[in-house]
Design a protein around this motif. Structure first.
Motif, PDB file in Angstrom:
ATOM      1  N   GLU A 131       0.683  -1.005   0.284  1.00 20.29           N
ATOM      2  CA  GLU A 131       0.243   0.043  -0.019  1.00 20.29           C
ATOM      3  C   GLU A 131       0.975   1.705   0.220  1.00 20.29           C
ATOM      4  O   GLU A 131       0.526   1.887  -0.837  1.00 20.29           O
ATOM      5  CB  GLU A 131      -0.644   0.292   1.190  1.00 20.29           C
ATOM      6  N   GLU A 132       1.722   1.283   0.893  1.00 23.55           N
ATOM      7  CA  GLU A 132       2.975   2.453   0.701  1.00 23.55           C
ATOM      8  C   GLU A 132       3.886   2.753  -0.412  1.00 23.55           C
ATOM      9  O   GLU A 132       3.779   3.460  -0.990  1.00 23.55           O
ATOM     10  CB  GLU A 132       3.553   2.087   2.073  1.00 23.55           C
ATOM     11  N   SER A 133       4.168   1.472  -1.185  1.00 17.34           N
ATOM     12  CA  SER A 133       4.777   1.868  -2.005  1.00 17.34           C
ATOM     13  C   SER A 133       3.454   2.194  -3.684  1.00 17.34           C
ATOM     14  O   SER A 133       4.552   3.115  -4.099  1.00 17.34           O
ATOM     15  CB  SER A 133       4.949   0.579  -2.383  1.00 17.34           C
ATOM     16  N   PHE A 134       2.311   1.790  -3.477  1.00 17.14           N
ATOM     17  CA  PHE A 134       1.708   1.814  -4.140  1.00 17.14           C
ATOM     18  C   PHE A 134       1.792   4.024  -4.190  1.00 17.14           C
ATOM     19  O   PHE A 134       1.138   4.337  -5.275  1.00 17.14           O
ATOM     20  CB  PHE A 134       0.802   1.177  -4.794  1.00 17.14           C
ATOM     21  N   ALA A 135       1.008   3.624  -3.434  1.00 18.22           N
ATOM     22  CA  ALA A 135       0.891   4.993  -2.628  1.00 18.22           C
ATOM     23  C   ALA A 135       1.799   6.450  -3.166  1.00 18.22           C
ATOM     24  O   ALA A 135       2.722   7.606  -3.758  1.00 18.22           O
ATOM     25  CB  ALA A 135       0.336   5.157  -1.639  1.00 18.22           C
ATOM     26  N   ALA A 136       3.493   5.835  -2.772  1.00 22.91           N
ATOM     27  CA  ALA A 136       4.616   6.299  -3.733  1.00 22.91           C
ATOM     28  C   ALA A 136       5.262   6.767  -5.111  1.00 22.91           C
ATOM     29  O   ALA A 136       5.694   7.690  -5.583  1.00 22.91           O
ATOM     30  CB  ALA A 136       5.631   5.932  -2.764  1.00 22.91           C
ATOM     31  N   ALA A 137       4.748   5.626  -5.460  1.00 25.59           N
ATOM     32  CA  ALA A 137       5.257   5.409  -6.330  1.00 25.59           C
ATOM     33  C   ALA A 137       4.118   4.629  -7.689  1.00 25.59           C
ATOM     34  O   ALA A 137       3.604   4.022  -7.186  1.00 25.59           O
ATOM     35  CB  ALA A 137       6.582   4.822  -7.163  1.00 25.59           C
ATOM     36  N   PRO A 138       4.414   4.840  -9.125  1.00 29.15           N
ATOM     37  CA  PRO A 138       3.435   4.202 -10.351  1.00 29.15           C
ATOM     38  C   PRO A 138       3.249   2.808 -10.970  1.00 29.15           C
ATOM     39  O   PRO A 138       3.929   2.634 -11.780  1.00 29.15           O
ATOM     40  CB  PRO A 138       3.399   4.816 -11.556  1.00 29.15           C
ATOM     41  N   PHE A 139       3.204   1.735  -9.583  1.00 26.71           N
ATOM     42  CA  PHE A 139       3.657   0.854  -9.631  1.00 26.71           C
ATOM     43  C   PHE A 139       2.279   0.546 -10.503  1.00 26.71           C
ATOM     44  O   PHE A 139       1.041   0.889 -10.177  1.00 26.71           O
ATOM     45  CB  PHE A 139       4.358   0.022  -8.089  1.00 26.71           C
ATOM     46  N   GLU A 140       2.724  -0.706 -11.075  1.00 30.66           N
ATOM     47  CA  GLU A 140       1.094  -1.488 -11.667  1.00 30.66           C
ATOM     48  C   GLU A 140       1.218  -3.072 -11.507  1.00 30.66           C
ATOM     49  O   GLU A 140      -0.784  -3.850 -11.276  1.00 30.66           O
ATOM     50  CB  GLU A 140       1.309  -1.389 -12.985  1.00 30.66           C
ATOM     51  N   TYR A 141       1.859  -3.742 -10.281  1.00 26.69           N
ATOM     52  CA  TYR A 141       1.403  -5.583 -10.310  1.00 26.69           C
ATOM     53  C   TYR A 141       1.959  -5.086  -9.395  1.00 26.69           C
ATOM     54  O   TYR A 141       2.959  -4.879  -9.525  1.00 26.69           O
ATOM     55  CB  TYR A 141       1.727  -6.295 -11.315  1.00 26.69           C
ATOM     56  N   VAL A 142       2.436  -5.984  -8.399  1.00 24.25           N
ATOM     57  CA  VAL A 142       3.354  -6.252  -7.367  1.00 24.25           C
ATOM     58  C   VAL A 142       3.917  -8.135  -8.024  1.00 24.25           C
ATOM     59  O   VAL A 142       3.084  -8.908  -7.972  1.00 24.25           O
ATOM     60  CB  VAL A 142       2.446  -7.161  -5.979  1.00 24.25           C
ATOM     61  N   ALA A 143       5.070  -8.668  -7.717  1.00 23.53           N
ATOM     62  CA  ALA A 143       6.040  -9.779  -7.878  1.00 23.53           C
ATOM     63  C   ALA A 143       6.163 -10.156  -6.649  1.00 23.53           C
ATOM     64  O   ALA A 143       7.361  -9.470  -6.007  1.00 23.53           O
ATOM     65  CB  ALA A 143       7.045  -9.470  -8.586  1.00 23.53           C
ATOM     66  N   PHE A 144       5.998 -11.362  -5.630  1.00 21.91           N
ATOM     67  CA  PHE A 144       6.184 -11.755  -4.501  1.00 21.91           C
ATOM     68  C   PHE A 144       7.367 -12.482  -5.115  1.00 21.91           C
ATOM     69  O   PHE A 144       7.308 -13.696  -5.392  1.00 21.91           O
ATOM     70  CB  PHE A 144       4.962 -12.544  -4.766  1.00 21.91           C
ATOM     71  N   TYR A 145       8.477 -13.026  -3.884  1.00 22.91           N
ATOM     72  CA  TYR A 145       9.718 -13.132  -4.672  1.00 22.91           C
ATOM     73  C   TYR A 145      10.052 -13.819  -3.296  1.00 22.91           C
ATOM     74  O   TYR A 145      10.215 -13.293  -2.075  1.00 22.91           O
ATOM     75  CB  TYR A 145      10.516 -11.601  -4.395  1.00 22.91           C
ATOM     76  N   ALA A 146       9.744 -15.348  -3.542  1.00 25.28           N
ATOM     77  CA  ALA A 146       9.923 -16.048  -2.763  1.00 25.28           C
ATOM     78  C   ALA A 146      10.339 -17.343  -3.139  1.00 25.28           C
ATOM     79  O   ALA A 146      10.399 -18.221  -3.992  1.00 25.28           O
ATOM     80  CB  ALA A 146       8.626 -16.747  -1.564  1.00 25.28           C
ATOM     81  N   PRO A 147      10.750 -18.634  -2.644  1.00 22.54           N
ATOM     82  CA  PRO A 147      11.254 -19.452  -3.378  1.00 22.54           C
ATOM     83  C   PRO A 147      10.161 -20.732  -3.536  1.00 22.54           C
ATOM     84  O   PRO A 147       9.780 -20.824  -4.596  1.00 22.54           O
ATOM     85  CB  PRO A 147      12.211 -19.930  -1.963  1.00 22.54           C
ATOM     86  N   THR A 148       9.353 -20.939  -2.659  1.00 24.78           N
ATOM     87  CA  THR A 148       7.683 -21.402  -3.009  1.00 24.78           C
ATOM     88  C   THR A 148       6.934 -20.073  -1.919  1.00 24.78           C
ATOM     89  O   THR A 148       6.562 -20.906  -0.915  1.00 24.78           O
ATOM     90  CB  THR A 148       8.266 -23.009  -2.412  1.00 24.78           C
TER      91      THR A 148
END
Length: 454
Positions: free
Chosen positions: A245-262
């Motif tokens: 939420e904080e990141s989308f409010a601060a910059a024009p992101f359009e989707y989330v990439a969850f970074y995790a092994p599994t």
């Protein structure tokens, strides 16, 4: 060991200049997480992060910074395909910033730490969290510790291996970078041509969220258990959503990439995440990577409702005789792929399958069949060449180590004919018919024209 520093005033955290073989923004995230952690540990220090490969810095750019800034410590991130610029970076640092001790950390030193003993550096992080390893090395440079957990140290020309594994940070202590710290505009350009099969979605800007570390699956060709152990640590759902939420409010992101092994390993966590996202109207399109084994029809349905647009799975191979070489959780059949692809289609999710070419005991024909099976079911295949890490010893020459980049067949390690090698390279470097169109399912909001199609 390099000159012992007192309280460090200036610290450089850098990815050396190189031409990238592959790009996954998640792999580069550690550069900024280490930087943020160092700022917390050394609040009076100026800590600078430079991704010279992504930012396309010249050696003159880098030399000027080393000479003018005179850093007290230099922490160099290493990577499977990042050998090319490391030796030259060290030579520039020794010539232009000679008093600064140098520590290296990254995925390659996690699987082959002693390879780095040939370089004129002072410490090598082998395992544990990268943040902990770099801090342990700095404290050793300062003379505050006789050894450093998870870190090889050089003293008077000799190397000493760590006496214990590196420390693992609780997930609540992971630093999550703010949008202004990361060169997202450069990331957009790297992802624009989907025929490269890089990890991001073209024409849309992603926010990378480092959700978890560690993995119990135990694939022999994966560095994660060696570095982070087989026990998973994970952010809370609350902190994950707060960061998004904080990141989308601060910059024009359009989707989330969850970074995790599994990513789907923890079912209760997934249920909570999907419930929270759905309850908020599923405002963030997102993607993740996991295994076929850790997915179910119900979970995929919930993920689709919560905004998931792509699931990447380590399919590796479909041939039964080949699958026996994989951990039991990864031994899957065409029937498993049938079910998975059907579930994803029903939920409006793109299925992206990782396929290994040259896995021991497999054939090029088997890899071709696996990719055909994925594409016939409407999926996207991302092939890589098997890297035989068990053969990557400390005595390899620089160019020999650089060949373990998951794009080239390492000479002398595959029993393939010239015709089979050519077919294998055609899989990886030939034309790619299954380029993604999933960006059409992600609303555009970024203002950067580089993100838009011509």
């Amino acid at each position: 060991m390099g000159k012992i520093v007192d309280e460090p005033r200036k610290i450089l955290v850098i990815w050396p200049p190189q031409v990238l073989s592959y790009f996954n923004a998640g792999h580069h995230l550690a550069l900024y997480q280490v930087t943020g952690h160092l700022r917390a540990v050394y609040p009076d220090a100026q800590v600078t992060a430079i991704d010279a490969s992504v930012e396309r810095l010249t050696w003159k750019d880098l030399g000027s910074r080393l000479f003018q800034e005179r850093y007290d410590v230099i922490a160099v991130m290493n990577e499977f395909d990042g050998i090319d610029g490391l030796r030259r970076l060290v030579s520039y640092a020794r010539a232009l910033n000679p008093d600064a001790p140098i520590v290296t950390f990254g995925r390659l030193s996690g699987v082959n730490p002693r390879f780095f003993e040939r370089f004129d550096i002072d410490a090598i992080v082998e395992n544990g969290d990268f943040e902990s390893g770099v801090v342990a090395a700095i404290e050793a440079f300062r003379g505050r510790a006789a050894d450093a957990a998870g870190v090889h140290l050089r003293r008077e020309g000799s190397w000493a291996a760590p006496k214990r594994r590196g420390d693992l940070l609780p997930a609540e202590d992971w630093y999550l970078p703010t949008p202004d710290e990361i060169p997202y505009g450069h990331y957009d350009a790297l992802y624009f041509d989907d025929a490269n099969k890089f990890c991001g979605i073209p024409r849309r800007r992603e926010l990378v969220v480092p959700a978890a570390r560690g993995c119990p699956v135990g694939c022999s060709y994966c560095e994660v258990p060696l570095i982070y152990t087989r026990k998973e640590r994970r952010l809370t759902v609350e902190r994950t959503l707060q960061y998004i939420e904080e990141s989308f409010a601060a910059a024009p992101f359009e989707y989330v990439a969850f970074y995790a092994p599994t990513f789907t390993l923890d079912k209760k966590w997934m249920e909570e995440l999907c419930r929270e996202l759905t309850g908020r109207g599923s405002p963030y399109p997102w993607k993740c990577a996991t295994t076929v084994h850790h997915l179910s029809e119900g979970m995929i349905r919930s993920m689709g409702a919560a905004g998931c647009v792509r699931i990447s799975v380590g399919l590796e191979t479909l041939d039964p005789q080949e699958g026996a070489l994989l951990p039991r959780a990864k031994q899957k059949s065409a029937m498993d792929l049938d079910r998975l692809s059907a579930w994803c289609k029903e939920s409006g999710i793109e299925l992206n399958c990782f396929v290994i070419v040259g896995l021991p005991g497999t054939t090029i024909e088997g890899a071709e069949r696996t990719i055909e099976a994925v594409q016939e079911r409407g999926g996207r295949a991302r092939p890589t060449v098997y890297a035989p890490w068990e053969l990557a010893g400390p005595d390899l020459l620089d160019h020999e180590m650089a060949a373990f980049n998951r794009q080239l067949f390492v000479p002398g390690t595959h029993a393939l004919t010239d015709e089979e090698l050519a077919r294998g390279y055609d899989i990886v470097f030939g034309s790619q018919p299954d380029v993604t169109q999933v960006f059409e399912n992600i609303p555009a909001r970024a203002a950067d024209p580089a993100l838009r199609p011509a």
